[in-house]
Design a protein around this motif. Structure first.
Motif, PDB file in Angstrom:
ATOM      1  N   GLU A  91     -18.891 -12.897 -38.474  1.00 47.69           N
ATOM      2  CA  GLU A  91     -20.009 -11.955 -38.386  1.00 47.69           C
ATOM      3  C   GLU A  91     -20.769 -12.134 -37.083  1.00 47.69           C
ATOM      4  O   GLU A  91     -21.162 -11.144 -36.438  1.00 47.69           O
ATOM      5  CB  GLU A  91     -20.941 -12.161 -39.582  1.00 47.69           C
ATOM      6  CG  GLU A  91     -20.335 -11.752 -40.914  1.00 47.69           C
ATOM      7  CD  GLU A  91     -21.252 -12.091 -42.085  1.00 47.69           C
ATOM      8  OE1 GLU A  91     -22.357 -12.623 -41.831  1.00 47.69           O
ATOM      9  OE2 GLU A  91     -20.858 -11.818 -43.242  1.00 47.69           O
ATOM     10  N   ALA A  92     -20.956 -13.398 -36.672  1.00 48.38           N
ATOM     11  CA  ALA A  92     -21.644 -13.655 -35.401  1.00 48.38           C
ATOM     12  C   ALA A  92     -20.832 -13.106 -34.234  1.00 48.38           C
ATOM     13  O   ALA A  92     -21.391 -12.550 -33.281  1.00 48.38           O
ATOM     14  CB  ALA A  92     -21.877 -15.151 -35.221  1.00 48.38           C
ATOM     15  N   ALA A  93     -19.497 -13.255 -34.317  1.00 55.95           N
ATOM     16  CA  ALA A  93     -18.635 -12.742 -33.243  1.00 55.95           C
ATOM     17  C   ALA A  93     -18.730 -11.228 -33.161  1.00 55.95           C
ATOM     18  O   ALA A  93     -18.765 -10.643 -32.069  1.00 55.95           O
ATOM     19  CB  ALA A  93     -17.192 -13.177 -33.476  1.00 55.95           C
ATOM     20  N   HIS A  94     -18.771 -10.560 -34.320  1.00 50.52           N
ATOM     21  CA  HIS A  94     -18.904  -9.101 -34.326  1.00 50.52           C
ATOM     22  C   HIS A  94     -20.242  -8.669 -33.715  1.00 50.52           C
ATOM     23  O   HIS A  94     -20.310  -7.677 -32.975  1.00 50.52           O
ATOM     24  CB  HIS A  94     -18.791  -8.565 -35.755  1.00 50.52           C
ATOM     25  CG  HIS A  94     -17.398  -8.626 -36.287  1.00 50.52           C
ATOM     26  ND1 HIS A  94     -17.089  -8.464 -37.615  1.00 50.52           N
ATOM     27  CD2 HIS A  94     -16.214  -8.825 -35.659  1.00 50.52           C
ATOM     28  CE1 HIS A  94     -15.793  -8.565 -37.795  1.00 50.52           C
ATOM     29  NE2 HIS A  94     -15.242  -8.787 -36.613  1.00 50.52           N
ATOM     30  N   GLN A  95     -21.294  -9.411 -34.019  1.00 54.60           N
ATOM     31  CA  GLN A  95     -22.594  -9.095 -33.437  1.00 54.60           C
ATOM     32  C   GLN A  95     -22.573  -9.265 -31.922  1.00 54.60           C
ATOM     33  O   GLN A  95     -23.102  -8.427 -31.184  1.00 54.60           O
ATOM     34  CB  GLN A  95     -23.669  -9.984 -34.052  1.00 54.60           C
ATOM     35  CG  GLN A  95     -23.949  -9.678 -35.517  1.00 54.60           C
ATOM     36  CD  GLN A  95     -24.943 -10.647 -36.133  1.00 54.60           C
ATOM     37  OE1 GLN A  95     -25.445 -11.546 -35.466  1.00 54.60           O
ATOM     38  NE2 GLN A  95     -25.219 -10.476 -37.418  1.00 54.60           N
TER      39      GLN A  95
END
Length: 325
Positions: A91-95
């Motif tokens: 999720e952090a990578a997508h953000q």
């Protein structure tokens, strides 16, 4: 077991300590230290780490012992925790990706193009381009090569992941025996390929995101290249590829399992093209050839697909360019 536990996030000392507890039973800290060959401080750190991970618990004093949680329960909890951590990382990578996408439109001019120097660096950049693609790779293939003329393993991996490849080969490329053999492997794996006498440049494009272009189309082309990010130049390179693709001749595998240009058309198709270029209607051409109108339409459609023509006007121009008329 040990490899699995380390992969689940245990240190070597934690893994050794836990396995000793599972195999030999619970023990006081001093006895456990003797078992696993750790110092008192070392075994305390290992036990503390195992407690945080939910793999052991300690009995109350005065006869305090370290007791293992059964592996089926403990490892399941550990794996679930690691999966949750990985999901948070995703999720952090997508953000971050979203943030980076917002920054693309505000790139400074000097950030739109990267210069890559050295044969090894150019080869790595080509791999980067391929791994960037999520839908399609478009490639113009001609010597000299930054990497040996062998099968592109990265391409096979990306195609297995659902990325399609379209490639146009310079005639000189397929004159190389090793490159021809590699092209045959790529065709069998699903590559759509075409052939043209001379390419204007070498090129690799990942979706609408990134392109690799040599600085010089010469013997030293593999020594320096440009990585082009989304901008007007990338749009122009995409248009260049599509133009070359339209002009090129489809490739297929011959009986000898070597790439062959599907450039030949039958004498009846040449006659049909001549009649259409002369201005005859489908009905008149069908009557002249002694076939049905449906047959004429079907053969014209096949010729349009063969030349990637979008209209009959384009088909006539392509037929002239290919020497069919």
């Amino acid at each position: 077991m040990s490899t699995v536990l380390q992969a689940a996030g245990l240190s070597a000392a934690e893994e050794t300590t836990y396995l000793s507890l599972v195999r030999q039973g619970g023990a006081p800290l001093p006895q456990l230290a003797d078992r696993v060959g750790l110092t008192a401080a070392g075994v305390r750190r290992a036990v503390a780490g195992l407690q945080r991970k939910g793999l052991v618990h300690r009995t109350p004093p005065p006869h305090e012992r370290v007791v293992p949680v059964p592996p089926d329960l403990a490892v399941e909890q550990l794996v679930r925790r690691r999966m949750e951590e990985l999901e948070r990382t995703r999720e952090a990578a997508h953000q971050l990706a979203d943030e980076a996408q917002h920054l693309v439109a505000n790139r400074r001019t000097e950030e739109l193009i990267e210069i890559v120097s050295g044969r090894a660096a150019v080869g790595r950049a080509f791999d980067r381009i391929q791994r960037t693609a999520r839908r399609e790779m478009r490639v113009l293939v001609a010597p000299p090569y930054a990497k040996p003329t062998e099968v592109n393993r990265t391409q096979l991996d990306r195609e297995a992941a659902g990325v399609s490849y379209r490639a146009v080969y310079d005639a000189a490329a397929l004159a190389d025996r090793d490159m021809a053999a590699a092209a045959a492997t790529h065709l069998r794996a699903g590559e759509q390929a075409r052939l043209i006498d001379v390419l204007p440049t070498k090129l690799a494009i990942a979706d609408q995101e990134l392109a690799l272009l040599p600085l010089a189309y010469a013997t030293a082309a593999h020594d320096a290249a440009l990585l082009v990010h989304p901008c007007g130049l990338l749009d122009a390179l995409i248009a260049l590829f599509e133009t070359v693709w339209t002009l090129a001749t489809p490739l297929s595998l011959a009986d000898a399992d070597t790439p062959r240009a599907d450039s030949a058309i039958s004498g009846s198709d040449r006659q049909l093209l001549s009649l259409l270029v002369a201005g005859l209607t489908d009905e008149a051409a069908a009557a002249r050839l002694g076939v049905s109108r449906r047959t004429v339409v079907r053969r014209v459609q096949h010729l349009m697909e063969l030349t990637n023509a979008r209209s009959r006007l384009q088909l006539g121009w392509q037929a002239r360019e290919r020497g069919w008329l």
